[in-house]
Design a protein around this motif. Structure first.
Motif, PDB file in Angstrom:
ATOM      1  N   ILE A  11       9.837   1.506 -12.177  1.00 57.13           N
ATOM      2  CA  ILE A  11       9.537   2.538 -13.176  1.00 57.13           C
ATOM      3  C   ILE A  11      10.436   2.339 -14.392  1.00 57.13           C
ATOM      4  CG2 ILE A  11       9.616   5.004 -13.692  1.00 57.13           C
ATOM      5  CD1 ILE A  11       8.891   5.575 -10.819  1.00 57.13           C
TER       6      ILE A  11
ATOM      7  N   HIS B 298      11.645   3.843 -18.219  1.00 60.91           N
ATOM      8  CA  HIS B 298      11.738   5.102 -18.950  1.00 60.91           C
ATOM      9  C   HIS B 298      11.829   4.834 -20.447  1.00 60.91           C
ATOM     10  CE1 HIS B 298      12.393   6.985 -15.056  1.00 60.91           C
ATOM     11  NE2 HIS B 298      13.400   6.155 -14.843  1.00 60.91           N
TER      12      HIS B 298
ATOM     13  N   SER C  27      15.065   9.347  -9.752  1.00 58.89           N
ATOM     14  CA  SER C  27      14.179   8.183  -9.652  1.00 58.89           C
ATOM     15  C   SER C  27      14.988   6.932  -9.336  1.00 58.89           C
ATOM     16  CB  SER C  27      13.406   7.974 -10.959  1.00 58.89           C
ATOM     17  OG  SER C  27      12.670   6.770 -10.900  1.00 58.89           O
TER      18      SER C  27
ATOM     19  N   SER D 165       8.136   8.277 -18.316  1.00 56.51           N
ATOM     20  CA  SER D 165       8.358   7.364 -17.195  1.00 56.51           C
ATOM     21  C   SER D 165       7.039   6.671 -16.854  1.00 56.51           C
ATOM     22  CB  SER D 165       8.877   8.133 -15.979  1.00 56.51           C
ATOM     23  OG  SER D 165      10.115   8.769 -16.277  1.00 56.51           O
TER      24      SER D 165
ATOM     25  N   SER E 215       5.092   4.071 -14.374  1.00 58.82           N
ATOM     26  CA  SER E 215       5.120   3.413 -13.069  1.00 58.82           C
ATOM     27  C   SER E 215       4.352   2.094 -13.125  1.00 58.82           C
ATOM     28  CB  SER E 215       4.511   4.322 -12.004  1.00 58.82           C
ATOM     29  OG  SER E 215       3.129   4.531 -12.268  1.00 58.82           O
TER      30      SER E 215
END
Length: 356
Positions: free
Chosen positions: A108, A110, A103, A69, A71
């Motif tokens: 963000i 993934h 989340s 992940s 950010s």
């Protein structure tokens, strides 16, 4: 202009994400250095570990980190690393559903590693061209004649001009030799090291033959209510792969309370208990062809080194540095952050020495 110093042989202890990234960064900045990476495991990856079946012809399983992940702040700071991994096909966007993922931050993103999460570590290790020694557990670190000498459990000795230790902090505190005296002589650093703590958990990989069909649409699933199991992933779905020559595989991670409660138990003792909980959660799951268990005594960092400096210079002459996610965050980008800090601190020490 490249800084030229006598510090040419650099040892990195730990072939995980931080160690591999440090090696890659140092190779770029000091192409003439002799880089050596040592790890106690039989393979590389550290807590970004991927395991393969010995029996069934099936997909590998990620026993450590499951997906990456990223950010928004890290996209800005580490964009070149992300782009490199994505361009090389080491990382691809996560397209399967992860049920129970909390989340909700739309910034963000993934990603998954199609060839297993350890391929990220291997990418940077290969890039570094470092000499790699596995199954080498360091038990002693000594300063001898302006060199750092590492002694392994098997009695092997390695000498370096500088050393970067990226293993879990409790293992650093257990090291024998001069390093123990150095740590004791710096009570503030010692206290902060002793305050670092980790979560613990077990992981179990299940491997199936190519004829097996699993009727799940999700790639991963968080299990919030079970007293044992925290996360289950169907590896081939999670990675977005479809290869009829390979059977499906499943990885199960226990939750932290269960891991801490049974920390001193052998993994083989715990696997049957974990599988019983798995049957309660997924009763339709067939019996696998092969089972692999793993105990993570040091899983994610629970309490990091105070201030999160990224790295710590423990000794300057010769240089001994401490790095890893304990000094930043337990994520891929946390490890990159620590590696960048390590490179900058090493350059500062080298620059100072070159001006003497």
């Amino acid at each position: 202009m490249m800084i030229k110093t006598a510090m040419e042989r650099i040892g990195i202890v730990g072939a995980g994400m931080t160690g591999a990234t440090v090696a890659s960064l140092l190779r770029a900045d000091y192409p003439g250095s002799n880089l050596v990476v040592l790890d106690k495991g039989r393979g590389v990856g550290g807590r970004m570990s991927t395991s393969r079946s010995m029996k069934a012809n099936s997909f590998s399983v990620d026993l450590g980190a499951q997906y990456i992940s990223i950010s928004e702040p890290y996209k800005e700071r580490h964009g070149r690393f992300h782009k490199e991994l994505i361009t090389a096909g080491v990382l691809t966007p996560l397209r399967s559903d992860i049920e129970g993922n909390k989340s909700r931050d739309p910034t963000i993103t993934h990603h998954v590693a199609p060839q297993g999460v350890s391929s990220i570590v291997k990418h940077f290790l290969n890039q570094s061209g470092a000499e790699l020694h596995t199954s080498e557990q360091i038990k002693q670190v000594d300063v001898k004649d302006d060199k750092v000498e590492l002694t392994t459990e098997s009695g092997e000795r390695y000498q370096f001009d500088s050393v970067v230790l990226t293993m879990p902090v409790p293992q650093i505190l257990q090291l024998q030799g001069t390093i123990a005296d150095i740590i004791n002589s710096k009570p503030e650093i010692k206290q902060k090291l002793e305050q670092v703590s980790y979560s613990a958990r077990f992981a179990v990989g299940l491997f199936y033959n190519p004829n097996t069909k699993l009727s799940y649409s999700w790639g991963g699933k968080y299990i919030p209510e079970d007293p044992c199991i925290r996360f289950v992933a169907i590896e081939n779905i999670k990675r977005g792969l479809n290869n009829p020559k390979l059977g499906p595989s499943v990885v199960v991670h226990t939750n932290v309370p269960f891991g801490l409660e049974h920390l001193e138990q052998e993994k083989n003792v715990m696997v049957p208990m974990i599988l019983q909980h798995l049957r309660d959660v997924l009763p339709e799951l067939p019996e696998p062809d092969e089972i692999k268990g793993h105990k993570w005594r040091f899983s994610q960092v629970h309490k990091a080194y105070e201030g999160g400096p990224g790295c710590v210079v423990l000794n300057e002459k010769p240089l001994i540095m401490l790095a890893g996610d304990a000094f930043s965050r337990s994520t891929m980008d946390g490890c990159i952050e620590s590696a960048l800090c390590t490179k900058d601190a090493l350059q500062k020490v080298l620059s100072t020495k070159s001006n003497i």
